[in-house]
Scaffold this active site. Structure first.
Site, PDB file in Angstrom:
ATOM      1  N   TYR A   1       0.739  -1.220   0.082  1.00  0.00           N
ATOM      2  CA  TYR A   1      -0.122   0.074  -0.121  1.00  0.00           C
ATOM      3  C   TYR A   1       0.820   1.024  -0.133  1.00  0.00           C
ATOM      4  CZ  TYR A   1      -4.167   2.903   1.731  1.00  0.00           C
ATOM      5  OH  TYR A   1      -5.235   3.710   1.860  1.00  0.00           O
TER       6      TYR A   1
ATOM      7  N   LYS B   1      -1.612  -1.077  -4.220  1.00  0.00           N
ATOM      8  CA  LYS B   1      -2.528  -0.186  -3.790  1.00  0.00           C
ATOM      9  C   LYS B   1      -2.043   1.239  -3.826  1.00  0.00           C
ATOM     10  CE  LYS B   1      -6.246   0.656  -0.633  1.00  0.00           C
ATOM     11  NZ  LYS B   1      -6.756   0.374   0.588  1.00  0.00           N
TER      12      LYS B   1
END
Length: 293
Positions: free
Chosen positions: A123, A147
């Site tokens: 992420y 992400k």
């Protein structure tokens, strides 16, 4: 989301109910114990229990990702626990160290990948990485997706172009950035209002997949008022986005799902903020009815 009761204990059956309801609406990818799940308010054992609740509640064709973060040793311990309960992939939480080094962070991901065969999804949020770093991240063994949650679509496009072709990039800033990020190479997006009105996310995904940019923009636009509300600071506070989780939990309740309470350092909505959420949700319902059959 992780609903808490009045004593701030986890309500596991409500997690399961939400998961099953969203599955029935067509959602197939679920992210447990992430930022919006109040990862940092959960103990290590609670994270495992929350992820297991989702795994047990959902059919085999659902994909459950679980959040992982913290020190290398703690993260490896959590990864092994997730593997024991059968999660499908793991999202590596944004690094929260004050001092970061790109090569050190890449080594951190390699260390986590060394203890599992389960796919990893880093992420990217909270710092400004180089294009070389993004490209290198796609080549860490075990990384299958990224992400991306930086408000910089140009850097996303450059990272996609420089990275490996077999890694999926996902818009981590929800529906507002889905159109611009998709144009730069993203192939998915995280849920904002789609947490409680999944038909919006599903229709938006289909429009983007079909290259129907006009419809995609229309669907994106009806999400903006509630998403802008999520970005507000809340009362007695100057930190942007402080009511984000509380606002989504209110949306879940308004949609007939389970929101529940929040744990500190997050605060619940104030009464006037609850009224604003209700007004925005009512407008969202009207917009959905006019745009989605």
């Amino acid at each position: 989301m992780t609903p808490f009761d009045d004593e701030l204990e986890i309500e596991h059956e409500k997690i399961a109910e939400n998961a099953r309801d969203l599955y029935d609406e067509g959602i197939r990818t679920f992210l447990a114990t992430a930022n919006i799940s109040e990862y940092h308010s959960l103990s290590q054992s609670e994270r495992v229990d929350v992820a297991e609740t989702s795994v047990d509640a959902l059919p085999d064709d659902a994909c459950v990702l679980a959040g992982v973060g913290g020190s290398t040793a703690d993260a490896q311990e959590l990864i092994r626990a997730y593997d024991r309960i059968g999660v499908d992939a793991m999202m590596i939480m944004p690094p929260d160290h004050t001092y970061l080094h790109e090569q050190g962070l890449l080594e951190y991901y390699r260390s986590l990948a060394s203890v599992t065969e389960t796919p990893l999804v880093p992420y990217v949020r909270g710092f400004d990485p180089s294009i070389d770093y993004l490209a290198s991240l796609t080549r860490v063994e075990g990384v299958v997706g990224i992400k991306y949650a930086l408000k910089d679509p140009v850097k996303l496009g450059a990272g996609v172009a420089a990275g490996a072709d077999d890694v999926v990039w996902v818009d981590g800033l929800a529906e507002p950035f889905a159109v611009s990020f998709w144009a730069e190479g993203a192939e998915g997006f995280s849920a904002g209002v789609s947490n409680f009105r999944p038909e919006i996310g599903l229709e938006l995904f289909d429009a983007l997949s079909d290259g129907d940019w006009e419809r995609a923009r229309e669907l994106r636009n009806i999400c903006l008022p509630y998403q802008d509300f999520r970005d507000e600071t809340g009362q007695e506070n100057e930190i942007q986005g402080a009511i984000s989780v509380s606002a989504v939990k209110k949306g879940l309740e308004l949609a007939g799902l389970n929101g529940g309470n929040v744990r500190e350092p997050i605060r619940p909505l104030a009464p006037e903020e609850e009224r604003k959420a209700e007004e925005l949700y009512s407008q969202l319902e009207d917009d959905i009815e006019s745009l989605i059959e």
